[in-house]
Design an enzyme around this catalytic site. Sequence first.
Site, PDB file in Angstrom:
ATOM      1  N   THR A  35      67.374  42.593   5.863  1.00 22.46           N
ATOM      2  CA  THR A  35      68.815  42.305   5.785  1.00 22.46           C
ATOM      3  C   THR A  35      69.438  42.494   7.170  1.00 22.46           C
ATOM      4  O   THR A  35      68.978  43.305   7.967  1.00 22.46           O
ATOM      5  CB  THR A  35      69.528  43.208   4.748  1.00 22.46           C
ATOM      6  OG1 THR A  35      69.528  44.566   5.223  1.00 22.46           O
ATOM      7  CG2 THR A  35      68.870  43.149   3.382  1.00 22.46           C
ATOM      8  N   GLY A  36      70.476  41.707   7.443  1.00 27.17           N
ATOM      9  CA  GLY A  36      71.106  41.760   8.765  1.00 27.17           C
ATOM     10  C   GLY A  36      70.125  41.336   9.842  1.00 27.17           C
ATOM     11  O   GLY A  36      70.049  41.940  10.913  1.00 27.17           O
ATOM     12  N   ALA A  37      69.384  40.237   9.547  1.00 28.74           N
ATOM     13  CA  ALA A  37      68.264  39.849  10.421  1.00 28.74           C
ATOM     14  C   ALA A  37      68.682  38.922  11.555  1.00 28.74           C
ATOM     15  O   ALA A  37      67.830  38.450  12.294  1.00 28.74           O
ATOM     16  CB  ALA A  37      67.179  39.177   9.578  1.00 28.74           C
ATOM     17  N   ASN A  38      69.977  38.655  11.697  1.00 25.82           N
ATOM     18  CA  ASN A  38      70.390  37.707  12.743  1.00 25.82           C
ATOM     19  C   ASN A  38      70.802  38.389  14.042  1.00 25.82           C
ATOM     20  O   ASN A  38      71.149  37.721  15.010  1.00 25.82           O
ATOM     21  CB  ASN A  38      71.553  36.838  12.236  1.00 25.82           C
ATOM     22  CG  ASN A  38      72.773  37.674  11.890  1.00 25.82           C
ATOM     23  OD1 ASN A  38      72.775  38.332  10.848  1.00 25.82           O
ATOM     24  ND2 ASN A  38      73.767  37.696  12.742  1.00 25.82           N
ATOM     25  N   SER A  39      70.763  39.728  14.069  1.00 24.02           N
ATOM     26  CA  SER A  39      71.294  40.427  15.246  1.00 24.02           C
ATOM     27  C   SER A  39      70.563  41.750  15.451  1.00 24.02           C
ATOM     28  O   SER A  39      69.998  42.313  14.500  1.00 24.02           O
ATOM     29  CB  SER A  39      72.791  40.693  14.998  1.00 24.02           C
ATOM     30  OG  SER A  39      73.328  41.525  15.997  1.00 24.02           O
ATOM     31  N   GLY A  40      70.550  42.212  16.692  1.00 24.79           N
ATOM     32  CA  GLY A  40      70.133  43.581  17.013  1.00 24.79           C
ATOM     33  C   GLY A  40      68.782  44.007  16.460  1.00 24.79           C
ATOM     34  O   GLY A  40      67.770  43.300  16.583  1.00 24.79           O
ATOM     35  N   TYR A 190      80.876  56.535   8.425  1.00 23.54           N
ATOM     36  CA  TYR A 190      79.531  56.155   8.895  1.00 23.54           C
ATOM     37  C   TYR A 190      78.525  57.270   8.586  1.00 23.54           C
ATOM     38  O   TYR A 190      77.438  57.019   8.057  1.00 23.54           O
ATOM     39  CB  TYR A 190      79.574  55.855  10.395  1.00 23.54           C
ATOM     40  CG  TYR A 190      78.268  55.297  10.913  1.00 23.54           C
ATOM     41  CD1 TYR A 190      77.812  54.042  10.498  1.00 23.54           C
ATOM     42  CD2 TYR A 190      77.485  56.015  11.807  1.00 23.54           C
ATOM     43  CE1 TYR A 190      76.603  53.526  10.974  1.00 23.54           C
ATOM     44  CE2 TYR A 190      76.284  55.498  12.291  1.00 23.54           C
ATOM     45  CZ  TYR A 190      75.847  54.261  11.862  1.00 23.54           C
ATOM     46  OH  TYR A 190      74.650  53.752  12.322  1.00 23.54           O
TER      47      TYR A 190
HETATM   48  N1  LIG Z   1      72.468  50.393  17.355  1.00 25.00           N
HETATM   49  C1  LIG Z   1      72.218  51.681  17.203  1.00 25.00           C
HETATM   50  O1  LIG Z   1      72.239  52.471  18.173  1.00 25.00           O
HETATM   51  C2  LIG Z   1      71.891  52.232  15.846  1.00 25.00           C
HETATM   52  C3  LIG Z   1      71.561  53.599  15.741  1.00 25.00           C
HETATM   53  C4  LIG Z   1      71.236  54.119  14.496  1.00 25.00           C
HETATM   54  C5  LIG Z   1      71.230  53.286  13.389  1.00 25.00           C
HETATM   55  N2  LIG Z   1      71.556  51.974  13.509  1.00 25.00           N
HETATM   56  C6  LIG Z   1      71.543  51.138  12.300  1.00 25.00           C
HETATM   57  O2  LIG Z   1      70.799  49.968  12.539  1.00 25.00           O
HETATM   58  C7  LIG Z   1      71.230  48.941  11.640  1.00 25.00           C
HETATM   59  C8  LIG Z   1      71.348  47.634  12.408  1.00 25.00           C
HETATM   60  O3  LIG Z   1      72.393  47.738  13.352  1.00 25.00           O
HETATM   61  P1  LIG Z   1      72.355  47.074  14.803  1.00 25.00           P
HETATM   62  O4  LIG Z   1      72.521  48.177  15.770  1.00 25.00           O
HETATM   63  O5  LIG Z   1      71.224  46.149  14.920  1.00 25.00           O
HETATM   64  O6  LIG Z   1      73.771  46.298  14.775  1.00 25.00           O
HETATM   65  P2  LIG Z   1      74.171  44.747  14.809  1.00 25.00           P
HETATM   66  O7  LIG Z   1      73.571  44.084  15.995  1.00 25.00           O
HETATM   67  O8  LIG Z   1      75.652  44.726  14.670  1.00 25.00           O
HETATM   68  O9  LIG Z   1      73.497  44.181  13.485  1.00 25.00           O
HETATM   69  C9  LIG Z   1      74.024  44.474  12.211  1.00 25.00           C
HETATM   70  C10 LIG Z   1      73.565  43.410  11.246  1.00 25.00           C
HETATM   71  O10 LIG Z   1      74.113  43.709   9.960  1.00 25.00           O
HETATM   72  C11 LIG Z   1      74.737  42.512   9.475  1.00 25.00           C
HETATM   73  N3  LIG Z   1      75.814  42.770   8.523  1.00 25.00           N
HETATM   74  C12 LIG Z   1      76.952  43.464   8.707  1.00 25.00           C
HETATM   75  N4  LIG Z   1      77.722  43.394   7.613  1.00 25.00           N
HETATM   76  C13 LIG Z   1      77.037  42.629   6.720  1.00 25.00           C
HETATM   77  C14 LIG Z   1      77.313  42.159   5.411  1.00 25.00           C
HETATM   78  N5  LIG Z   1      78.470  42.461   4.786  1.00 25.00           N
HETATM   79  N6  LIG Z   1      76.390  41.404   4.786  1.00 25.00           N
HETATM   80  C15 LIG Z   1      75.236  41.058   5.412  1.00 25.00           C
HETATM   81  N7  LIG Z   1      74.927  41.451   6.646  1.00 25.00           N
HETATM   82  C16 LIG Z   1      75.823  42.221   7.298  1.00 25.00           C
HETATM   83  C17 LIG Z   1      75.277  41.837  10.727  1.00 25.00           C
HETATM   84  O11 LIG Z   1      75.596  40.478  10.450  1.00 25.00           O
HETATM   85  P3  LIG Z   1      76.684  39.680  11.363  1.00 25.00           P
HETATM   86  O12 LIG Z   1      76.002  39.358  12.653  1.00 25.00           O
HETATM   87  O13 LIG Z   1      76.989  38.494  10.513  1.00 25.00           O
HETATM   88  O14 LIG Z   1      77.847  40.612  11.558  1.00 25.00           O
HETATM   89  C18 LIG Z   1      74.079  42.017  11.647  1.00 25.00           C
HETATM   90  O15 LIG Z   1      73.090  41.061  11.356  1.00 25.00           O
HETATM   91  C19 LIG Z   1      72.523  49.442  11.022  1.00 25.00           C
HETATM   92  O16 LIG Z   1      72.267  49.876   9.701  1.00 25.00           O
HETATM   93  C20 LIG Z   1      72.912  50.642  11.897  1.00 25.00           C
HETATM   94  O17 LIG Z   1      73.625  51.618  11.173  1.00 25.00           O
HETATM   95  C21 LIG Z   1      71.890  51.417  14.709  1.00 25.00           C
END
Ligand SMILES: NC(=O)c1ccc[n+]([C@@H]2O[C@H](COP(=O)([O-])OP(=O)(O)OC[C@H]3O[C@@H](n4cnc5c(N)ncnc54)[C@H](OP(=O)(O)O)[C@@H]3O)[C@@H](O)[C@H]2O)c1
Length: 303
Positions: A35-40, A190
């Site tokens: 899930t959320g596979a389009n980013s990050g 969060y």
């Molecule tokens: N980055 C960090 O330092 C960090 C640290 C600890 C944990 N995490 C966790 O890692 C996970 C991924 O985050 P990331 O850092 O890769 O951030 P990200 O680049 O913002 O990616 C988040 C992803 O979740 C999707 N998303 C958000 N709301 C959604 C919804 N309502 N339905 C479906 N998809 C949704 C986004 O889609 P859109 O592109 O359409 O918005 C995007 O694909 C998160 O659970 C975050 O809490 C991140």
Amino acid sequence: MVWGQSTYRTNGWDLANHMTPPVPPALADRVWIVTGANSGIGKATALGLARLGGTLVLACRNAERGEAAREEITRATGNDKMSVMIVDMANQASIRSFAEEFRRTHNRLNALVNNAGVFRRHRHVTADGLEETFAVNYLGGFLLTHLLLDLLKASAPSRVVNVSSSAHEGGRIHFDDLQGEGRYSGFRAYGQSKLAQVLFTYELARRLEGSGVTVNACHPGVIRTNFGRDDWPWAVHLVRPFFKSPERGAETPIYLASSPEVEGVSGKYFVKKTPRQPSPLSRDPTVARRLYEVSLAIATLDR
Ligand SMILES: NC(=O)c1ccc[n+]([C@@H]2O[C@H](COP(=O)([O-])OP(=O)(O)OC[C@H]3O[C@@H](n4cnc5c(N)ncnc54)[C@H](OP(=O)(O)O)[C@@H]3O)[C@@H](O)[C@H]2O)c1
């Protein structure tokens, strides 16, 4: 080259250097959802799994962003067994349609990576009347996992991976105000959502003992992604360039979803592909059971 520990230990570097590791048939036959596979981290996880072969479903809320990621991953890996399926993890009806469509089009599921997440400085309410951070980061994955549980069981050995965060350590479960109506801050919401994911991991692992379905959580590291980009305090933007790459952030989710080293390992919290002790509160079985029961009710799932 034997597919084993050394390959996985260097997996992040293989991704970074765009090297393709050998594909064992068992992995090439697998079906994964991210899930959320389009980013990050989600996109880098999908890319790493696509490299292993297998069928990959990119669960995204936006078709255009999902397709762009799919094309990029196909170009990088040569894996064309990938599809984008639309799901809004903030919307229970959308999650139910996704699960129904997935079950109609796939007859097994080897790993579900619950990765989608948000950070919201101000309180937002979803169509279901839930606070968005709680809904997307925790309850959406809780509901999706349950809707796919019989398929996971039928596909055993299979895995659920919850992408949590070390931010769970500062979290509390506010049973009297789960939706932040009384008091809201982005960090409070969060922390609660990430703690809820770890509690869910422990409780579900207990309930699935002996089923062949394993459930683990992880902290991916502090990673440079789009995460909370519009909502972080300005200070975070200053240090953001020093965060690690999404490829590094994907190492542990990929490991948990695919490595033979963790076959049969369940109910653990991993950092850097290593089991770590999460916060004492996240290991409290009474809190976990209570949250689980409350969540079943909010997601209108049968006990
Ligand atoms: N980055 C960090 O330092 C960090 C640290 C600890 C944990 N995490 C966790 O890692 C996970 C991924 O985050 P990331 O850092 O890769 O951030 P990200 O680049 O913002 O990616 C988040 C992803 O979740 C999707 N998303 C958000 N709301 C959604 C919804 N309502 N339905 C479906 N998809 C949704 C986004 O889609 P859109 O592109 O359409 O918005 C995007 O694909 C998160 O659970 C975050 O809490 C991140």
